[in-house]
Design an enzyme around this catalytic site. Structure first.
Site, mmCIF file in Angstrom:
data_model
loop_
_atom_site.group_PDB
_atom_site.id
_atom_site.type_symbol
_atom_site.label_atom_id
_atom_site.label_comp_id
_atom_site.label_asym_id
_atom_site.label_seq_id
_atom_site.Cartn_x
_atom_site.Cartn_y
_atom_site.Cartn_z
ATOM 1 N N GLU A 1 21.434 2.354 38.782
ATOM 2 C CA GLU A 1 21.233 3.356 39.830
ATOM 3 C C GLU A 1 19.783 3.365 40.320
ATOM 4 O O GLU A 1 19.209 4.425 40.555
ATOM 5 C CB GLU A 1 21.645 4.747 39.315
ATOM 6 N N GLU B 1 31.473 3.566 38.471
ATOM 7 C CA GLU B 1 31.556 4.891 37.856
ATOM 8 C C GLU B 1 32.405 5.794 38.710
ATOM 9 O O GLU B 1 31.929 6.312 39.715
ATOM 10 C CB GLU B 1 30.155 5.526 37.703
#
Ligand SMILES: *[C@@H]1O[C@H](CO)[C@@H](O)[C@H](O)[C@H]1NC(C)=O
Ligand SMILES: *[C@@H]1O[C@H](CO)[C@@H](O)[C@H](O)[C@H]1NC(C)=O
Ligand SMILES: *[C@@H]1O[C@H](CO)[C@@H](O)[C@H](O)[C@H]1NC(C)=O
Ligand SMILES: *[C@@H]1O[C@H](CO)[C@@H](O)[C@H](O)[C@H]1NC(C)=O
Ligand SMILES: *[C@@H]1O[C@H](CO)[C@@H](O)[C@H](O)[C@H]1NC(C)=O
Ligand SMILES: *[C@@H]1O[C@H](CO)[C@@H](O)[C@H](O)[C@H]1NC(C)=O
Ligand SMILES: *[C@@H]1O[C@H](CO)[C@@H](O)[C@H](O)[C@H]1NC(C)=O
Ligand SMILES: *[C@@H]1O[C@H](CO)[C@@H](O)[C@H](O)[C@H]1NC(C)=O
Length: 561
Positions: A183, A255
């Site tokens: 991320e 995710e």
């Protein structure tokens, strides 16, 4: 003797390999999906973090994931758990990561290895070892020799461990994808770091590719500035409207948040089963081919592993498997049904042609065709009204915010909002029997309140992480001063920690913790000094080290009232 024995062992190893039929899997990718051994495949994966459960639980968790019609298990790698002190490693107990991957292999499932090694993950300091901060010139997660050197050393160590255990697909192992960084897209937005961040993320991709593991590397939540030698993937609650940065790479969702982590003092987050089923069905309707539940089993933040003061010990995540590994119904069963339907359509989804037909603004029919067969999805994105949709003469009823799947374009055998699995109510043994009792142990505070020896002497307050090196949540300060007569004061301490306790002459005079997520706070408490020698003691506490934000310095002032 040694040679003969070596030969014999080598021969035995070859025989064993033949006997157990170790097969290598080639991993490639194209626009529609990952390609395993030349076949386009759908990957339905679930996150299970090995340190958030115990080795005894792993086989059962993995078995339940498989029975939930998943074909892949994904985990992060937890750097500060594996290297608590520089070059001192821990691969034991619930850090026995090779054992975890072997369990996945034994279950006949694939694995996704997310090395990071910065992982966020609501994990202590986002997975970074606190000792990194002792290294001169260290700049975490930027183009900095000190950081990159440590990151490369650890990444290589993990890769080599996996290679030695033959865990990569091309060696016959389960690992089909690997992730570097995590991320980073969020971090790159900070304008003062842009150039260094840009160089760093490309360095990460090059360093990862140099590891030669024979499978693709991915980066999640990295939509701008994607290095050409990695695949970028989506994280979030919905990913159907997201597409990867380049053409000819598959649409993968690393995710899908099955719920959310829990903060102390906050109610549990619940993501409705219907909503997650909607998100997954939509994703596959729109050409998704790999999706991972974050989390499939959330588990427990043991000891001090939680990433900061708000994140609770439970990391249950409202996941299909609850903290203790029980099936959470109806979520588990409803998603299992969805996975089975999707897997039964695997070929047509990744090889078929497709057309999307909009029926009004919020309703879309997607038809996949392959040879003479066809399969359909219908979605209703209105969240406040049901619709009837007619397809090839048959009318289908779709509840609000739902997707129907019709593997033959005639019979809707699954609708994301029509949950057939029964709800189960679990009562924890603990709640039922009250068999776990708390007990208290007094701590001897005397040494911190008197002239007894401390660890070292300084004339200033210290940077906490550097001082404790994350070996403890507690840092005690003690100072003494001579004072003439009795007098009242106000004691002020500025801190950027999580909590602070102040004692004067062995008596607690004040306590304060970071209010409302504001870690820059000031403790202010009345303090009485008496004639002669006075002791001021401070206990500065952390509750795990936060992800993202680093500690700053501490200040203290004593003002006359
Ligand atoms: C980054 O790492 C190097 C070591 O290569 C170090 O000398 C340098 O000062 C570091 N820090 C910064 C802020 O560049
Ligand atoms: C993909 O990344 C490149 C390189 O950073 C960037 O120029 C481009 O705008 C991105 N494309 C998309 C579709 O996001
Ligand atoms: C994953 O599913 C949850 C629950 O439906 C949803 O709220 C969340 O937005 C999804 N995540 C992403 C990235 O789509
Ligand atoms: C997909 O459509 C193209 C163009 O209409 C056609 O040539 C091709 O054979 C179709 N492929 C499949 C798998 O049906
Ligand atoms: C589509 O559905 C959403 C959710 O109910 C709604 O907010 C939106 O206005 C709808 N769009 C149209 C064009 O009606
Ligand atoms: C859908 O069709 C059913 C059965 O014909 C009918 O009862 C219902 O009112 C219709 N619903 C909508 C939203 O049109
Ligand atoms: C300590 O905090 C107070 C209140 O926020 C602030 O006014 C003061 O400037 C701070 N002192 C130092 C040394 O940072
Ligand atoms: C946090 O508290 C400090 C000190 O009281 C104050 O100066 C600062 O504005 C606060 N920050 C936020 C985001 O509330």
């Amino acid at each position: 003797m040694a040679t003969a024995r070596g030969c014999f062992l080598a021969l035995l190893a070859v025989l064993l390999a033949v006997a157990t039929g170790v097969e290598c899997t080639t991993v490639a990718y194209g626009e529609r999906s990952l390609i395993l051994d030349g076949e386009r495949r759908i990957i339905i994966s679930g996150s299970i973090h090995y340190p958030r459960s115990t080795p005894e639980m792993w086989p059962d968790l993995i078995k339940k994931a498989k029975e939930g019609s998943l074909n892949t298990i994904e985990t992060y790698i937890f750097w500060n758990g594996h290297e608590p002190r520089r070059r001192e490693y821990n691969f034991e107990g619930n850090y026995d990561v090779i054992r975890f991957f072997k369990e996945i292999q034994d279950a006949g499932m694939y694995a996704i290895l997310r090395i990071g090694p910065y992982i966020c993950g609501e994990w202590n300091y986002g997975g970074l070892p606190a000792w990194l901060r002792h290294i001169p010139g260290m700049k975490l997660r930027l183009h900095n020799g000190s950081f990159e050197n440590e990151m490369e050393t650890f990444t290589t160590l993990i890769v080599n461990k996996m290679k030695d255990a033959n865990m990569f697909a091309e060696q016959g192992g389960p690992i089909i994808l690997a992730q570097i960084e995590n991320e980073y897209g969020y971090t790159m937005l900070q304008p003062n770091n842009m150039q260094s961040a840009h160089e760093y993320i490309h360095w990460c991709a090059d360093m990862a590719n140099k590891q030669n593991i024979g499978i693709p590397w991915i980066m999640c939540q990295q939509d701008n500035d994607v290095p050409p030698n990695v695949i970028n993937t989506c994280n979030g609650f919905y990913c159907h409207d997201w597409f990867p940065n380049r053409t000819s790479i598959p649409k993968m969702w690393t995710e899908n948040w099955t719920g959310w982590y829990r903060d102390w003092d906050q109610p549990e987050f619940r993501r409705p089963t219907e909503d997650i089923a909607f998100a997954v069905a939509m994703f596959f309707q729109k050409r998704g081919s790999l999706q991972n539940y974050y989390m499939y089993h959330g588990g427990t933040n043991f000891g001090r592993s939680a990433g900061g003061p708000y994140i609770a010990t439970s990391y249950d995540y409202d996941a299909p498997l609850d903290e203790y590994g029980n099936l959470r119904q109806p979520k588990y069963g409803h998603l299992k049904e969805l996975h089975s339907v999707l897997m039964s359509m695997e070929k047509i989804l990744v090889y078929g042609n497709y057309t999307d037909t909009n029926c009004g603004d919020n309703v879309t029919i997607t038809k996949y065709t392959l040879d003479s067969s066809s399969a359909c999805f219908i979605n209703n994105r209105f969240d406040d009204r049901d619709v009837n949709v007619t397809l090839d003469g048959i009318t289908h009823h779709l509840p609000a915010w739902s997707v129907s799947i019709l593997p033959d374009c005639k019979n809707a055998i699954f609708n994301s909002a029509k949950v057939k699995t029964q709800t189960s109510i679990m009562v924890n043994e603990e709640q039922k029997t009250g068999r776990f009792k708390w007990s208290w142990m007094p701590e001897n505070l005397r040494p911190f309140m008197t002239d007894e020896k401390g660890n070292f002497r300084k004339n200033e307050l210290l940077e906490q992480i550097i001082t404790t090196s994350d070996q403890s949540d507690y840092l005690w300060y003690r100072t003494s001063l001579e004072h003439k007569g009795d007098k009242s004061y106000m004691l002020y301490v500025n801190t950027t920690g999580h909590e602070l306790y102040a004692f004067v002459n062995g008596k607690l005079v004040g306590q304060q913790y970071s209010p409302n997520g504001n870690f820059t706070f000031q403790l202010k408490s009345p303090a009485k000094l008496h004639d002669g020698k006075n002791y001021i003691s401070l206990l500065s506490g952390t509750i795990g080290l936060r992800v993202y934000i680093l500690f700053k310095d501490y200040f203290i002032r004593l003002l006359e009232q």
